[in-house]
Design a protein around this motif. Structure first.
Motif, PDB file in Angstrom:
ATOM      1  N   PHE A 131     -68.963 -58.387 -14.842  1.00  0.00           N
ATOM      2  CA  PHE A 131     -68.115 -57.965 -13.722  1.00  0.00           C
ATOM      3  C   PHE A 131     -67.909 -56.446 -13.780  1.00  0.00           C
ATOM      4  CE2 PHE A 131     -64.898 -60.127 -10.858  1.00  0.00           C
ATOM      5  CZ  PHE A 131     -64.657 -58.978 -10.121  1.00  0.00           C
ATOM      6  N   ALA A 132     -67.543 -55.974 -14.982  1.00  0.00           N
ATOM      7  CA  ALA A 132     -67.292 -54.543 -15.144  1.00  0.00           C
ATOM      8  C   ALA A 132     -68.544 -53.745 -14.793  1.00  0.00           C
ATOM      9  CB  ALA A 132     -66.857 -54.272 -16.583  1.00  0.00           C
ATOM     10  N   LEU A 133     -69.678 -54.216 -15.286  1.00  0.00           N
ATOM     11  CA  LEU A 133     -70.941 -53.536 -14.988  1.00  0.00           C
ATOM     12  C   LEU A 133     -71.174 -53.481 -13.475  1.00  0.00           C
ATOM     13  CD1 LEU A 133     -73.358 -54.906 -17.719  1.00  0.00           C
ATOM     14  CD2 LEU A 133     -72.730 -52.516 -17.322  1.00  0.00           C
ATOM     15  N   ALA A 134     -70.868 -54.616 -12.813  1.00  0.00           N
ATOM     16  CA  ALA A 134     -71.078 -54.677 -11.362  1.00  0.00           C
ATOM     17  C   ALA A 134     -70.240 -53.618 -10.661  1.00  0.00           C
ATOM     18  CB  ALA A 134     -70.724 -56.065 -10.847  1.00  0.00           C
ATOM     19  N   ILE A 135     -68.987 -53.459 -11.095  1.00  0.00           N
ATOM     20  CA  ILE A 135     -68.108 -52.482 -10.439  1.00  0.00           C
ATOM     21  C   ILE A 135     -68.674 -51.070 -10.624  1.00  0.00           C
ATOM     22  CG2 ILE A 135     -65.817 -51.432 -10.469  1.00  0.00           C
ATOM     23  CD1 ILE A 135     -64.712 -54.093 -11.372  1.00  0.00           C
ATOM     24  N   VAL A 136     -69.018 -50.761 -11.876  1.00  0.00           N
ATOM     25  CA  VAL A 136     -69.506 -49.416 -12.177  1.00  0.00           C
ATOM     26  C   VAL A 136     -70.790 -49.142 -11.393  1.00  0.00           C
ATOM     27  CG1 VAL A 136     -70.358 -47.915 -13.999  1.00  0.00           C
ATOM     28  CG2 VAL A 136     -68.425 -49.433 -14.429  1.00  0.00           C
ATOM     29  N   TRP A 137     -71.697 -50.093 -11.431  1.00  0.00           N
ATOM     30  CA  TRP A 137     -72.985 -49.938 -10.737  1.00  0.00           C
ATOM     31  C   TRP A 137     -72.774 -49.703  -9.249  1.00  0.00           C
ATOM     32  CZ3 TRP A 137     -78.071 -51.379 -12.834  1.00  0.00           C
ATOM     33  CH2 TRP A 137     -79.095 -51.266 -11.890  1.00  0.00           C
ATOM     34  N   SER A 175     -68.084 -46.994  -3.547  1.00  0.00           N
ATOM     35  CA  SER A 175     -67.001 -47.799  -2.993  1.00  0.00           C
ATOM     36  C   SER A 175     -66.616 -48.841  -4.035  1.00  0.00           C
ATOM     37  CB  SER A 175     -67.451 -48.486  -1.707  1.00  0.00           C
ATOM     38  OG  SER A 175     -66.590 -49.548  -1.420  1.00  0.00           O
ATOM     39  N   ILE A 176     -65.366 -49.221  -4.010  1.00  0.00           N
ATOM     40  CA  ILE A 176     -64.979 -50.318  -4.909  1.00  0.00           C
ATOM     41  C   ILE A 176     -64.352 -51.441  -4.085  1.00  0.00           C
ATOM     42  CG2 ILE A 176     -64.710 -49.084  -7.077  1.00  0.00           C
ATOM     43  CD1 ILE A 176     -61.700 -48.905  -6.341  1.00  0.00           C
ATOM     44  N   GLU A 177     -64.857 -51.617  -2.880  1.00  0.00           N
ATOM     45  CA  GLU A 177     -64.290 -52.670  -2.045  1.00  0.00           C
ATOM     46  C   GLU A 177     -65.227 -53.862  -1.944  1.00  0.00           C
ATOM     47  OE1 GLU A 177     -62.065 -51.720   1.546  1.00  0.00           O
ATOM     48  OE2 GLU A 177     -62.501 -49.633   1.058  1.00  0.00           O
ATOM     49  N   LEU A 178     -64.625 -55.029  -2.053  1.00  0.00           N
ATOM     50  CA  LEU A 178     -65.397 -56.264  -1.981  1.00  0.00           C
ATOM     51  C   LEU A 178     -66.066 -56.398  -0.615  1.00  0.00           C
ATOM     52  CD1 LEU A 178     -66.087 -58.855  -3.491  1.00  0.00           C
ATOM     53  CD2 LEU A 178     -64.071 -59.901  -2.502  1.00  0.00           C
ATOM     54  N   ALA A 224     -74.275 -57.899  -6.925  1.00  0.00           N
ATOM     55  CA  ALA A 224     -74.081 -59.298  -6.536  1.00  0.00           C
ATOM     56  C   ALA A 224     -74.600 -60.227  -7.620  1.00  0.00           C
ATOM     57  CB  ALA A 224     -74.783 -59.580  -5.214  1.00  0.00           C
ATOM     58  N   ALA A 225     -75.769 -59.867  -8.187  1.00  0.00           N
ATOM     59  CA  ALA A 225     -76.316 -60.705  -9.256  1.00  0.00           C
ATOM     60  C   ALA A 225     -75.366 -60.714 -10.441  1.00  0.00           C
ATOM     61  CB  ALA A 225     -77.688 -60.191  -9.673  1.00  0.00           C
ATOM     62  N   LEU A 226     -74.833 -59.531 -10.771  1.00  0.00           N
ATOM     63  CA  LEU A 226     -73.909 -59.461 -11.905  1.00  0.00           C
ATOM     64  C   LEU A 226     -72.649 -60.281 -11.624  1.00  0.00           C
ATOM     65  CD1 LEU A 226     -74.286 -55.711 -12.833  1.00  0.00           C
ATOM     66  CD2 LEU A 226     -74.733 -57.639 -14.348  1.00  0.00           C
ATOM     67  N   LEU A 227     -72.149 -60.172 -10.400  1.00  0.00           N
ATOM     68  CA  LEU A 227     -70.948 -60.941 -10.058  1.00  0.00           C
ATOM     69  C   LEU A 227     -71.242 -62.432 -10.058  1.00  0.00           C
ATOM     70  CD1 LEU A 227     -69.220 -58.754  -7.329  1.00  0.00           C
ATOM     71  CD2 LEU A 227     -68.585 -59.073  -9.710  1.00  0.00           C
TER      72      LEU A 227
END
Lengths: 631, 324, 283
Positions: free
Chosen positions: A233-239, A246-249, A264-267
């Motif tokens: 999850f953390a990786l997904a945010i940073v990436w 952006s950090i919006e879903l 998306a794959a990471l999430l």
């Protein structure tokens, strides 16, 4: 719109506040009052939210962003330190490593990117989050009420050896509930992540509630696997922030597939760990050591649903890609293996756990396919599964206290011994797989969606659902059979337990009766807004389902003619019946007891072997998914 | 109401036969005789069967089995005893463990002679059993159709054979409870029953539990009063009782298994109470594990007042009621 | 023909046709064993007799399950012949079978218990292939609706040979014929007595028989669907399939449940899924 956001904030903060308060309450009466009041408030709040005419909205939180972020960072650091301490004390280097990696990443991210981490909308409400909130509020509220009576009996009668830490228990339960609301309403990925980690921690603490060596071991296992998901999850945010700024879903979902695919794959990976898909299923099975309300709330109806919630959210981003296919494969394999594994065990909670894993697999399969039809079906599954499975868990909890066993074989004749609970269990089971009930409608929808999108994946559904059929019906049969007329066990239920059980039984029926409403009010608008088109059942089919429902509802009416004009004789035992049919004369003239035992396919299927296959298979699939996302 | 003749399903049980009759019985199903052309199916399951074929003499092992199988067959049903052993015990008659032919345990309708009985004879026996079956079905159906017209009448000595058959059928469930053939009701012979019509039984011998002897016997009250419940000319229930010193001793409330649970037993008890207008109290007894009887009697106002062991398996419970 | 008329014909004619088929089955079986066999109307005689017999039960509520079994089987067939959604038909059929199984569980006798358990295993064995059949038909005709499938222009069997063979395999199970008569044999003298129906007598047993008649007609109707574009051929093949089922019944010994389950799943995976694989590759 202001009201809406206030309501949402209240839903997040009130349970958390109540939780912190309950942590200090040792008095049973006071606890009852607080739990009852908060549950009622949450219940009304979610209903009020759902009843609003145009619920789709995203809003700004009326706080100073800087301080809020700092506060959240502190909470995160606190949790991280706690997890590291746990990891060191239990000598699990993997926990420490995962936590350090994830915490370090987030800390670095916050410190370097801090000022730029602004989201236009921190919270948002749409139909999907409303559904999740409804489940959390209604089902979760029911479970909290149930927990009041259950935990008293748990400590005062059933498990005297377990130290009474009820304040902690209820505190965690309500903090979890608040976090869950936060999770479904969050648009800011940083917020989402925080709530995600809170649920992980709550789950860890609640699994380890009894502090037995087994409970600790299983809690740590759950922690490791969820931390792995958290790292993803953390990786997904940073990436995502790195590439899309952006950090919006919402932005993530609506951005181009090339941009969104990796996060998306990471999430999805995070979702897969959270919803205990293979190869991570073992933590959910282990989590069954926790008291039943925990299993019902966290490990069947809400927290594990957060995983599939995320996968379904990501569905538009992965649809049609190899990543999507791999996610679908993980779900499909999990569905088949989970259903088959449920055949092999006679422990009620384990069967329920496997069935949960399997059904979550079906939802993940929908998310992986990611067409509008599939997402529609997946959301239906979430709703119906939450209600019926929760009911089953709660019934098993009651039965466990009354029979001092949660072995299905011990439930023989339950329809006579504990008629009310048995009937409710039967309703729950019917809700899980029988024709007019919700789960079957959903499975049907899934099948249609899958056949339209990629027919080959339907192979998982056809084999998995036939295995499902077997273990549910044999369990139903066990409840119904009456080998020897026994006396009724006293069936007194605490008030909270009654409310939860009756409420959920009614909800199982109502969810089915109001299925068209649920679909058209919540699910179809969401699918329409995301995909531009939606799916629904045809009118003719609805009519047929209604007729079937009437059939099933007529069944209890037949008890009006209960056994009129029939003669009761013993069962056929080769004519060797003695003592009113419960025994027979054996070959050497000694009296044998009649003993009926279900099939568990021992020698044909083996739980550990199935698990191994699933873990290996799904690990390979996940590896392919990682490769496909990166390439 | 025809049709049962066209679909006779059989249950075949080997009590203790030398297998000669069994093989001949099964030979009926083979292509040579092919009884399936008559609709016969060998069900192997009492719940589905109409005709109970028993071969061999009854011994200690098979006694309870025969009784259980018979009880588990739905009405209407008939029993065919095949071969010499099933009829009388045959050459095994004198053995220590043989209690005789099949009719020593359950009522038999048709006896097929032979050692071993020939397939033709067996088929013939089955055909005769079918006639009995059809008549019984007609009777049962007619009786079931006019249950609102049950007559409660005095029984005559000429009714004794019917009452005895009824008694043996009705007491099968009692025997099922105790698993012991020591029940006097099942041991009674026709002569003994006919005797009862003439004079009341010796109370000590038949263990009816009296302490005092008659002081001043009045002739017309000396013999036993028999009541029968009749539907369409068929006896479906009976009860008996006699009077000594202001007490009426009632016994053997019997109802045909098919008509049990329809209130006939209760009605019979009430009727026979009326037959003794002069007495002050009534006394009745039943086996200690017959919950159903005990419940019934309590409902009629009887109360337990003593118990008396009869055999190791059975204890009699005595109930009494004062005339209100 | 409108769907209502077809429905009506099914409701009235199915028990007659089903009963005659059952009588024919017994007669052909007898001839295969060089016996004369019973009259063709024998099943009707049996049901008439059962209807007049006393109802005996082990547990009082057990017969209701059978009543619902019959109603749901009729409902299943009615949906099918009215041209409804094939998947719904399958679900209704499953629901019916579950009522049957629950009735046997309720009877709480060892024989009916094991019969019920084995019936469940058989359900688990045939369910995948039946669902794959529906999926295969959908892939060819683009509709799950029976009336669309029936009015498809080409012979479905040409596109679905594997599915057809797999369906025949499961048909053996559905007809409860040897080698798959694990749960309730038509013949006595076996280890399970009559398995799932052991404890049902009188009217309940008659209802079971009637339900089987309805069910058999519905199943043959499904066979017909593979040849629906050529009605005569369809009827001929359906009857031929029925004879084939009788032949296998008389030729084969019974399989163990493990073998039955495994083989049915392998057939579903190889023939059924293989066929669908080929279809989706060609698409």
């Amino acid at each position: 719109m202001r009201i809406l956001m206030t309501l949402v904030l209240a839903l997040i903060l009130v349970p958390i506040g109540a939780g912190l308060m309950l942590g200090c309450v040792r008095l049973d009466t006071l606890r009852k009052v607080v739990v009852g009041a908060v549950t009622l408030a949450v219940f009304c709040g979610t209903l009020a939210l759902a009843a609003r005419p145009t619920p789709v909205d995203s809003g700004v939180v009326p706080f100073n962003h800087h301080w809020l972020n700092l506060g959240m960072l502190l909470v995160e650091i606190g949790m991280g330190l706690y997890v590291i301490v746990v990891g060191v004390r239990s000598r699990r280097p993997l926990i420490v490593a995962l936590m350090l990696a994830q915490g370090g990443l987030m800390l670095w991210f916050e410190l370097t990117q801090g000022p730029r981490l602004e989201a236009a909308h921190d919270l948002f409400v749409d139909n999907f989050s409303l559904i999740m909130a409804l489940i959390n509020g209604v089902v979760g509220g029911g479970i909290c009420l149930y927990a009041l009576g259950y935990m008293r009996e748990y400590h005062e009668v059933a498990h005297r050896d377990v130290p009474d830490r009820r304040p902690l228990f209820f505190a965690l339960l309500f903090i979890f509930m608040g976090a869950m609301f936060g999770l479904v309403f969050a648009n800011n990925l940083m917020w989402l992540f925080l709530f995600w980690e809170i649920t992980t921690l709550c789950s860890f603490l609640l699994i380890g509630y009894t502090q037995t060596p087994e409970a600790r071991r299983n809690a740590l296992r759950a922690l490791v696997m969820n931390l792995a998901g958290g790292l993803a999850f953390a990786l997904a945010i940073v990436w995502f922030h790195d590439n899309a700024d952006s950090i919006e879903l919402q932005t993530l979902i609506t951005s181009k597939q090339s941009l969104a695919l990796v996060p998306a794959a990471l999430l999805c990976f995070a979702g897969i760990t959270k919803s205990a898909q293979l190869p991570f299923s073992s933590w959910l099975l282990g989590a069954m050591v926790a008291p039943t309300p925990v299993s019902a709330l966290l490990h069947s109806s809400t927290m594990v649903k957060a995983g599939v919630y995320l996968v379904l959210r990501m569905a538009p981003a992965v649809t049609g890609t190899t990543v999507g296919l791999m996610v679908a494969l993980v779900g499909g394999v999990t569905f088949v293996i989970g259903s088959m594994a449920a055949i092999t065990t006679s422990e009620a909670k384990r069967v329920l756990a496997w069935s949960t894993v399997a059904n979550l697999g079906l939802i993940v399969l929908c998310g992986g396919i990611g067409t509008g039809e599939a997402v529609w079906a997946g959301m239906l599954l979430i709703v119906f599964h939450a209600v019926a499975k929760c009911l089953l868990f709660l019934c098993v909890g009651v039965v466990e206290h009354k029979l001092h066993s949660r072995d299905i074989e011990a439930m023989s004749g339950l329809i006579v011994n504990l008629p009310r609970v048995a009937v409710m269990m039967l309703v729950g089971m019917a809700g899980m797989f029988l024709a007019p009930f919700g789960m079957l409608i959903s499975k049907w929808a899934v099948l249609k969606a899958v056949v339209d999108a990629s027919p080959l994946l339907s192979v998982f559904i056809v084999f998995g659902s036939s295995a499902t059929l077997f273990f549910w019906v044999k369990w139903m049969g066990k409840l119904l059979e009456v080998v020897e007329p026994q006396r009724r066990i006293e069936e007194k239920l605490a008030l909270g337990e009654s409310i939860a059980l009756y409420g959920l039984s009614a909800a199982t029926f109502l969810a089915c009766l109001f299925f068209p409403l649920i679909s058209s009010r919540f699910i179809e608008p969401y699918v329409l807004s995301v995909y531009g088109q939606t799916a629904s059942l045809g009118q003719g089919n609805l009519l047929i389902m209604t007729i079937m429902m009437i059939f099933v509802l007529l069944f209890p009416l037949s008890f009006v003619w209960y056994g009129r004009g029939v003669k009761v004789v013993d069962a056929y035992l080769g004519g060797a019946n003695v003592r009113g049919g419960v025994g027979f004369t054996g070959s050497a003239g000694q009296v044998q007891e009649v003993n009926l035992h279900n099939y568990y396919f021992r020698g044909l299927l083996d739980e550990a072997g199935l698990c191994r296959c699933g873990v290996i298979g799904c690990s390979i699939v996940l590896a392919v998914m990682a490769a496909a996302a990166l390439v | 109401m025809a049709g049962i003749k066209q679909s006779p399903w059989i249950l075949h049980y080997d009590a203790s036969s030398c297998n000669g009759c069994d093989i001949e019985t099964l030979a009926c199903l083979t292509p040579v005789f092919d009884v399936e052309r008559l609709g016969v199916i060998n069900t192997g399951n009492p719940k589905h069967a109409d005709i109970f074929l028993v071969t061999g003499a009854v011994n200690e092992q098979s006694k309870d089995v025969i009784r259980n199988l018979y009880r588990q067959m739905p009405e209407p049903k008939v029993v065919v005893a095949i071969g010499a052993c099933a009829a009388t015990g045959g050459v095994f008659r004198e053995c220590y463990n043989i209690s005789g032919g099949v009719d020593s345990v359950i009522p038999v309708d048709v006896f097929v002679p032979g050692c071993a009985a020939r397939p033709e004879a067996i088929i013939d026996g089955v055909v005769r059993a079918l006639a009995v079956l059809e008549e019984r079905q007609r009777d049962t159906a007619a009786a079931a159709g006019s249950m609102d017209q049950v007559l409660y009448l005095r029984a005559q000595k000429s009714n004794a054979p019917q009452i005895l058959a009824l008694q043996k059928a009705a007491y099968q469930s009692e025997a099922g409870i105790y698993g012991d053939e020591g029940l006097p009701a099942l041991q009674q012979t026709l002569e003994e029953l006919e005797d009862e019509f003439d004079r009341r039984p010796n109370r000590e011998a038949s263990s009816l539990g009296a302490r005092e002897t008659r002081k001043d016997p009045e002739k017309d009250r000396d013999h036993v009063v028999f009541l029968k419940a009749v539907v369409n000319g068929r006896i479906i229930g009976a009860v008996r009782g006699y009077e000594v010193d202001d007490t009426a001793y009632l016994s053997r409330v019997i109802v045909h298994p098919y008509f049990q649970g329809m209130g006939i037993g209760r009605r019979l008890t009430e009727e026979i109470e009326k037959a003794f207008p002069g007495v002050k109290r009534f006394e009745i007894f039943t086996g200690h594990r017959n919950e159903r009887n005990l419940r019934q009697f309590r409902k009629l106002g009887y109360q337990e007042f003593k118990t008396e062991p009869f055999t190791p398996a059975i204890t009699w419970i005595y109930l009494q009621k004062e005339r209100p | 023909m409108s769907s209502w008329i077809r429905l009506l014909i099914y409701l009235i004619a199915a028990p007659v046709v089903g009963g005659l088929l059952a009588g024919w089955d017994r007669r052909i079986s007898a001839r295969m064993q060089s016996r004369r066999g019973p009259p063709i109307f024998q099943p009707f005689y049996d049901v008439r007799k059962l209807w007049q017999k006393q109802s005996i039960v082990v547990r009082r509520s057990q017969n209701f399950y059978i009543l619902f079994f019959l109603l749901l089987v009729i409902f299943t067939g009615a949906l099918f012949f009215a041209g409804s959604d094939l998947l719904l038909v399958i679900f209704a059929l499953t629901l019916a079978a579950i009522f049957f199984v629950l009735g046997a569980y309720k009877a709480s006798s060892p024989y009916s218990f094991i019969g019920a358990e084995r019936e469940l295993i058989l359900m688990m064995a045939y369910e995948p292939m039946i669902l794959l059949t529906a999926i295969g038909m959908y892939m060819v005709t683009k509709s799950f609706y029976v009336h669309d499938i029936a009015s498809h222009a080409t012979l479905l069997v040409l596109a679905l040979p594997g599915v057809f063979l797999g369906f025949l395999y499961t048909l053996e199970i559905k007809f409860r014929k040897s080698p798959f008569d694990l749960s309730s044999s038509h013949h006595a003298h076996q280890e399970l007595v009559r398995g799932i129906t052991t404890e049902f007598s009188g009217r309940a047993l008659a209802l079971v028989e009637i339900a089987h008649w309805y069910e058999n007609v519905f199943l043959l109707g499904w066979v017909y669907l593979f040849f629906a574009s050529s009605p005569l051929l369809g009827v001929a093949v359906s009857l031929l399939v029925f004879v084939l089922v009788i032949l296998t019944d008389n030729v084969f010994a019974r399989l163990k449940w493990q073998t039955a389950l495994r083989s049915a799943w392998v057939v579903a995976a190889v023939l059924g899924f293989g066929n669908i694989l080929v279809l989706s590759l060609l698409r």
